[in-house]
Motif scaffolding. Structure first.
Motif, mmCIF file in Angstrom:
data_model
loop_
_atom_site.group_PDB
_atom_site.id
_atom_site.type_symbol
_atom_site.label_atom_id
_atom_site.label_comp_id
_atom_site.label_asym_id
_atom_site.label_seq_id
_atom_site.Cartn_x
_atom_site.Cartn_y
_atom_site.Cartn_z
ATOM 1 N N MET A 184 -11.553 -30.743 12.061
ATOM 2 C CA MET A 184 -11.162 -29.502 11.396
ATOM 3 C C MET A 184 -11.669 -28.294 12.184
ATOM 4 O O MET A 184 -11.027 -27.236 12.194
ATOM 5 N N GLU A 185 -12.800 -28.436 12.848
ATOM 6 C CA GLU A 185 -13.295 -27.339 13.695
ATOM 7 C C GLU A 185 -12.312 -27.075 14.846
ATOM 8 O O GLU A 185 -12.075 -25.919 15.214
ATOM 9 N N ASP A 221 -9.471 -25.136 13.311
ATOM 10 C CA ASP A 221 -9.842 -23.739 13.059
ATOM 11 C C ASP A 221 -9.828 -22.929 14.352
ATOM 12 O O ASP A 221 -9.408 -21.763 14.365
ATOM 13 N N ARG A 222 -10.276 -23.551 15.440
ATOM 14 C CA ARG A 222 -10.258 -22.857 16.725
ATOM 15 C C ARG A 222 -8.819 -22.626 17.187
ATOM 16 O O ARG A 222 -8.479 -21.538 17.683
ATOM 17 N N ALA A 272 -7.388 -19.742 15.178
ATOM 18 C CA ALA A 272 -7.940 -18.452 15.599
ATOM 19 C C ALA A 272 -7.381 -18.023 16.956
ATOM 20 O O ALA A 272 -7.003 -16.853 17.143
ATOM 21 N N TRP A 280 -4.957 -24.514 2.155
ATOM 22 C CA TRP A 280 -4.511 -24.248 3.523
ATOM 23 C C TRP A 280 -4.142 -22.778 3.710
ATOM 24 O O TRP A 280 -4.440 -22.180 4.757
ATOM 25 N N LYS A 288 -7.090 -20.754 4.223
ATOM 26 C CA LYS A 288 -7.626 -20.971 5.570
ATOM 27 C C LYS A 288 -6.954 -20.043 6.583
ATOM 28 O O LYS A 288 -7.490 -19.785 7.652
#
Length: 554
Positions: free
Chosen positions: A79-80, A83-84, A87, A189, A192
């Motif tokens: 999940m990291e 997220d990257r 972004a 989601w 997020k």
């Protein structure tokens, strides 16, 4: 006046993560591989990245069997990592659309594990369980992946419904608890920061509660009449819109098998309160034969034009079109609708791109389409990974409906794996996709079809796509102009006009290897040639696979 929206003005790029880019050398594409190529996608000019499923999954159907909607499949990262990716995409002005798969889950999802445990389980009604009839399934429905659509459960003596793989049990959307679970997950989601959803087989979430037998088509009954565009589907999507979608600035597109133009107006009408647009299947469903989709039949232009024009004119002013030639479930566009021979591949790929991107609607590019990637043309069933293709091979050969060579021939034309071979980045081993053995074989033509070579060639298919995308952002007529069909009886040329105020955009595309007479541009005075794939157009004739778009005043 046409309502303006960012998703109408966008170009969407579909990524099949398993086959896009492998960052860690395990032979499987992953999220970090996508992040590493965001600059390529930004330079291409697209606005939205649609990711095929990246959720936790046993991978029976390449991720469309989800066991945890809030976790990432280990093959793809963490999940990291997601997220990257989100972004870094947003930093570049790229939006991320997730694949929402909620007609069914994996049989390894905790809901189904509990549902299967006992007929008294509080999760039993999350899925569609029924008693059998006369020692057999509840009805005659067939699965879209071959075989029956019902699986017998020894422990409870009942059957559960699976319109796809037996490891993909269908959710019971008539249960409000199921809907609440889905809406909560979607909200998670959205919070997020994602930018929308492509909704897998969303037209199938509401079934006829009587579960009647379907008309027999081969060995099994057709599920379509009872499972596509069902009795409560619009009620549930309007509820979804109220509960989730309307609270965010999202792009939504529903995969709506069996939908007509009239159905699409209900799903995606400007004031319907459901979705932004839908994917229909009429054009890619053409050409079927005695074995259904398993055929090598070329689609006559008249048939193709009739479908696409009906959707263009039928949704004019009332709903929005999604435009696509191929995706992860279809063979490669240039192999099916164009000409992938070495002589004509590039020109016909550019012709198809012109034809699609000048229409009214949001265009979708499937990864590698911008390079003119072709079908894989595998020689052995052992080369295939797609469950649909493998099941069809065994079912059709074992029943004597086709020889092994015949069905392999049809798989070369129509298998979903044609779209799933690795992205062809450069001439290094495995096309630069991975440093190890890829999960599915790379198309050997990567030595002549790859992104690095095309970046260096200003006349390449890739640069042609970049120009088409720039034109869309430069000329509002390409986005918002009214569509009017031309030359509707021509067997070789697909032509149409777009109109916005005093402007006219005339588009003509030759779908054949032969020069074709075309008088459309001879009477245009002072027109501006926006794009052509054969250099400057010479009025009176279209060269083989020539495409021209001319802007002029009325």
């Amino acid at each position: 006046m046409e309502k303006k929206a960012w998703w109408k003005e966008s170009v969407v790029y579909q990524i099949y993560p398993r086959s896009f880019a492998d960052s860690n050398g395990d032979g499987i594409g992953d999220l970090n591989g996508i992040t590493e190529h965001l600059d390529y996608l930004r330079d291409l000019g697209v606005d939205v990245l649609w990711l095929s499923p990246v959720y936790q999954s046993p991978n029976d159907d390449n991720g469309y069997d989800i066991s945890d909607y809030k976790a990432i499949m280990a093959d793809f990262g963490t999940m990291e990592d997601f997220d990257r990716l989100l972004a870094e995409a947003h930093k570049r002005g790229l939006k991320i659309v997730m694949d929402l798969v909620v007609n069914h889950t994996s049989d390894e999802h905790p809901w189904f594990v509990e549902s299967r445990r006992s007929a008294d389980s509080p999760y039993r009604d999350y899925y569609i369980w029924r008693e059998g009839k006369k020692g057999g399934p509840p009805n005659n429905w067939g699965s879209f992946f071959s075989g029956p659509a019902w699986e017998y459960d020894e422990a409870s003596g009942m059957y559960y419904l699976h319109l796809f793989s037996k490891k993909q049990p269908d959710l019971n959307w008539d249960n409000p608890k199921v809907r609440n679970e889905v809406y909560d997950m979607m909200t998670w989601w959205c919070d997020k920061g994602i930018d929308g959803f492509r909704m897998d087989v969303i037209s199938m979430i509401s079934k006829d509660p009587a579960l009647p037998d379907g008309p027999v088509d081969g060995l099994y009954g057709d599920t379509g009449p009872s499972c596509c565009n069902g009795p409560h589907v619009h009620e549930y999507l309007q509820e979804m819109n109220r509960r989730v979608l309307s609270r965010y600035d999202l792009m939504t597109v529903g995969e709506t098998g069996g939908a007509t133009v009239e159905d699409a107006r209900r799903y995606a009408g400007e004031d319907a309160g459901e979705l932004n647009m839908v994917f229909h299947f009429e054009h890619v469903g053409l050409g079927g034969g005695e074995l259904g989709k398993w055929t090598d039949r070329r689609i006559p232009l008249r048939e193709l034009r009739a479908v696409l024009n009906r959707w263009q004119t039928g949704l004019e002013g009332t709903a929005w079109n999604s435009l696509y030639w191929d995706n992860h479930d279809q063979p490669r566009a240039v192999s099916r609708f164009g000409d992938d021979s070495p002589l004509w591949r590039e020109r016909s790929a550019k012709m198809l791109a012109t034809c699609l991107h000048m229409m009214k609607g949001t265009p979708y590019i499937y990864q590698g389409e911008e390079l003119g990637m072709t079908n894989a043309y595998f020689h052995s069933i052992g080369d295939y990974r797609d469950i649909e293709s493998i099941n069809a091979f065994h079912e059709l050969t074992e029943q004597g409906l086709a020889t092994e060579e015949e069905i392999l021939h049809y798989l070369r034309a129509m298998s979903r794996d044609n779209a799933r071979t690795p992205m062809q980045w450069n001439r290094t081993p495995n096309a630069g996709f991975t440093t190890s053995t890829p999960w599915i074989a790379v198309n050997p033509n990567y030595l002549t079809i790859n992104a690095a070579d095309e970046e260096a060639d200003p006349e390449s298919v890739l640069h042609y796509y970049k120009k088409l995308i720039r034109l869309r952002k430069q000329y509002p007529i390409i986005v918002y102009g009214k569509f009017l069909p031309l030359l509707e009886d021509d067997d070789a040329i697909y032509a149409y006009e777009r109109r916005l105020d005093a402007q006219r955009l005339t588009v003509a595309c030759n779908f054949t290897r032969d020069p074709q007479p075309c008088a459309l541009f001879g009477s245009i005075k002072g027109g501006q040639e926006l794009i052509s794939n054969c250099g400057s157009h010479k009025p009176g004739m279209l060269q083989p696979y020539e495409a021209v778009a001319m802007l002029h005043e009325s």
